[in-house]
Scaffold this motif. Structure first.
Motif, mmCIF file in Angstrom:
data_model
loop_
_atom_site.group_PDB
_atom_site.id
_atom_site.type_symbol
_atom_site.label_atom_id
_atom_site.label_comp_id
_atom_site.label_asym_id
_atom_site.label_seq_id
_atom_site.Cartn_x
_atom_site.Cartn_y
_atom_site.Cartn_z
ATOM 1 N N VAL A 288 -1.090 37.365 -69.292
ATOM 2 C CA VAL A 288 -0.254 38.200 -68.434
ATOM 3 C C VAL A 288 -0.843 39.600 -68.398
ATOM 4 N N LEU A 289 -0.932 40.183 -67.209
ATOM 5 C CA LEU A 289 -1.445 41.547 -67.073
ATOM 6 C C LEU A 289 -0.364 42.440 -66.478
ATOM 7 N N ASP A 290 -0.106 43.547 -67.166
ATOM 8 C CA ASP A 290 0.896 44.508 -66.727
ATOM 9 C C ASP A 290 0.223 45.820 -66.364
ATOM 10 N N LEU A 291 0.611 46.382 -65.243
ATOM 11 C CA LEU A 291 0.171 47.726 -64.907
ATOM 12 C C LEU A 291 0.942 48.691 -65.791
ATOM 13 N N ARG A 292 0.228 49.484 -66.581
ATOM 14 C CA ARG A 292 0.900 50.391 -67.508
ATOM 15 C C ARG A 292 1.614 51.507 -66.737
ATOM 16 N N MET A 293 2.910 51.634 -67.003
ATOM 17 C CA MET A 293 3.721 52.618 -66.301
ATOM 18 C C MET A 293 3.946 53.848 -67.175
ATOM 19 N N ALA A 294 4.044 54.992 -66.529
ATOM 20 C CA ALA A 294 4.284 56.249 -67.239
ATOM 21 C C ALA A 294 5.715 56.297 -67.770
ATOM 22 N N VAL A 295 5.928 57.103 -68.790
ATOM 23 C CA VAL A 295 7.240 57.189 -69.426
ATOM 24 C C VAL A 295 8.071 58.323 -68.835
ATOM 25 N N LYS A 296 7.476 59.492 -68.668
ATOM 26 C CA LYS A 296 8.250 60.652 -68.209
ATOM 27 C C LYS A 296 7.870 61.093 -66.798
ATOM 28 N N ALA B 206 -7.996 48.595 -56.867
ATOM 29 C CA ALA B 206 -8.384 47.217 -57.191
ATOM 30 C C ALA B 206 -7.529 46.573 -58.274
ATOM 31 N N TYR B 207 -6.473 47.251 -58.738
ATOM 32 C CA TYR B 207 -5.757 46.723 -59.901
ATOM 33 C C TYR B 207 -5.132 45.347 -59.653
ATOM 34 N N ALA B 208 -4.622 45.122 -58.435
ATOM 35 C CA ALA B 208 -3.964 43.846 -58.146
ATOM 36 C C ALA B 208 -4.954 42.677 -58.104
ATOM 37 N N PRO B 209 -6.056 42.760 -57.336
ATOM 38 C CA PRO B 209 -7.015 41.649 -57.350
ATOM 39 C C PRO B 209 -7.689 41.454 -58.699
ATOM 40 N N ILE B 210 -7.909 42.546 -59.428
ATOM 41 C CA ILE B 210 -8.494 42.411 -60.769
ATOM 42 C C ILE B 210 -7.556 41.613 -61.668
ATOM 43 N N SER B 211 -6.284 41.918 -61.593
ATOM 44 C CA SER B 211 -5.286 41.188 -62.379
ATOM 45 C C SER B 211 -5.327 39.700 -62.063
ATOM 46 N N ASN B 212 -5.405 39.362 -60.789
ATOM 47 C CA ASN B 212 -5.477 37.954 -60.380
ATOM 48 C C ASN B 212 -6.721 37.266 -60.917
ATOM 49 N N LYS B 213 -7.863 37.952 -60.836
ATOM 50 C CA LYS B 213 -9.129 37.364 -61.291
ATOM 51 C C LYS B 213 -9.126 37.093 -62.791
ATOM 52 N N ILE C 20 -16.469 42.338 -63.291
ATOM 53 C CA ILE C 20 -15.534 42.302 -62.172
ATOM 54 C C ILE C 20 -15.558 43.652 -61.452
ATOM 55 N N PRO C 21 -15.855 43.697 -60.167
ATOM 56 C CA PRO C 21 -15.871 44.968 -59.442
ATOM 57 C C PRO C 21 -14.521 45.679 -59.531
ATOM 58 N N GLY C 22 -14.568 46.938 -59.889
ATOM 59 C CA GLY C 22 -13.348 47.722 -60.037
ATOM 60 C C GLY C 22 -12.923 47.915 -61.476
ATOM 61 N N VAL C 23 -13.427 47.068 -62.384
ATOM 62 C CA VAL C 23 -13.172 47.288 -63.814
ATOM 63 C C VAL C 23 -14.090 48.405 -64.295
ATOM 64 N N VAL C 24 -13.509 49.461 -64.804
ATOM 65 C CA VAL C 24 -14.288 50.610 -65.265
ATOM 66 C C VAL C 24 -14.725 50.411 -66.713
ATOM 67 N N GLY D 62 -8.750 59.516 -63.878
ATOM 68 C CA GLY D 62 -8.111 59.233 -62.598
ATOM 69 C C GLY D 62 -7.931 57.757 -62.287
ATOM 70 N N ASN D 63 -7.958 56.906 -63.313
ATOM 71 C CA ASN D 63 -7.840 55.470 -63.110
ATOM 72 C C ASN D 63 -6.509 54.924 -63.625
ATOM 73 N N PHE D 64 -6.246 53.642 -63.360
ATOM 74 C CA PHE D 64 -5.071 52.947 -63.871
ATOM 75 C C PHE D 64 -5.466 52.110 -65.090
ATOM 76 N N ILE D 65 -4.453 51.638 -65.823
ATOM 77 C CA ILE D 65 -4.697 50.761 -66.965
ATOM 78 C C ILE D 65 -3.867 49.492 -66.819
ATOM 79 N N LEU D 66 -4.541 48.358 -66.953
ATOM 80 C CA LEU D 66 -3.881 47.062 -67.065
ATOM 81 C C LEU D 66 -3.837 46.681 -68.541
ATOM 82 N N ASP D 67 -2.684 46.231 -69.016
ATOM 83 C CA ASP D 67 -2.566 45.739 -70.395
ATOM 84 C C ASP D 67 -2.478 44.219 -70.349
ATOM 85 N N TRP D 68 -3.474 43.573 -70.951
ATOM 86 C CA TRP D 68 -3.612 42.112 -70.903
ATOM 87 C C TRP D 68 -3.006 41.500 -72.154
#
Length: 250
Positions: free
Chosen positions: A177-185, A162-169, A220-224, A195-201
């Protein structure tokens, strides 16, 4: 010229040390004032909490202090084990006496941004099960408004699908601006302990009513969970550049 360069690097190195010393000052003060024999303690995550666990270990050895600790992350658990402190969990001990944790930023109303390390869900659960949440930080985390110092954004833990629609909402409701947090290594996004993703707003309205914003985000459905900790902290301890400790209460 050489002496000036030497003075510059000496001054810069001293400032770096003072930041770590500030963390240690805040952590030691909080542990000394808020931990008693027999306490059940939530142990937060992050660099400042390292000093809190070190001080707690010192008190256990020196004062024969009896405590049990609930970690908020795998990192916190490893820290507790490293210092030979007793572990427990919320299934066994459902109400804690105190939770000691760090923060990415603290505003003038004791609202917090947490989750820079990706542990916001478990941190908030443990804090919610504690009679009081004590925040420890260095002076760089003390702000008038959220976003004054911490520019990486408010973390929001979301179900991966749900990360993409959550970002839009969120953008439609509040802007920013919402960024999907990316791993470094590793390739791909950061995956939390749950087991979830993180959006940085980022680029949000700093004058927002954070209680209402947090409630809306959680609906918002999908926000943990969010990294907004509103009306949760009892006190915050900031180690200052001059060697003092600033105490902030509601």
């Amino acid at each position: 010229m050489i002496s000036r360069i030497g003075l510059y690097f000496s001054s810069k190195y001293s400032t770096m040390l003072s930041l770590e010393n500030a963390k240690k000052l805040a952590a030691s003060k909080a542990v000394d004032l808020h931990v008693n024999c027999g306490d059940l303690i939530g142990i937060g995550s992050g660099s400042t909490v390292v000093y809190a666990v070190e001080r707690l270990s010192e008190r256990v050895k020196a004062d024969n202090l009896r405590v049990k600790c609930v970690p908020t992350s795998f990192q916190a658990r490893q820290l507790i084990v490293k210092h030979n402190l007793p572990l427990t969990d919320l299934e066994i001990d459902r109400e804690l006496d105190v939770c000691i944790d760090g923060a990415d930023e603290v505003d003038c109303n004791l609202n917090l941004i947490k989750g820079g390390g990706g542990c916001l869900l478990q941190e908030k659960i443990v804090a919610s099960c504690s009679k009081k949440l004590i925040i420890i930080a260095d002076y760089s985390k003390n702000s008038k408004k959220l976003g004054d110092q911490y520019k990486k954004g408010i973390p929001i833990e979301v179900v991966p699908m749900a990360y993409a629609p959550i970002s839009n909402k969120i953008q439609k409701a509040f802007g920013g601006v919402l960024d999907l947090r990316m791993a470094v290594k590793k390739a791909g996004p950061v995956v939390t302990d749950n087991g979830n993703f993180i959006l940085d707003w980022r680029e949000y309205n700093q004058d927002s009513d954070w209680d209402k914003v947090n409630t809306t985000l959680l609906s918002i459905p999908g926000v943990v969970e969010t990294g907004l900790f509103i009306n949760m902290a009892s006190k915050a301890y900031f180690g200052m550049e001059d060697g003092s400790v600033k105490i902030q209460a509601p």
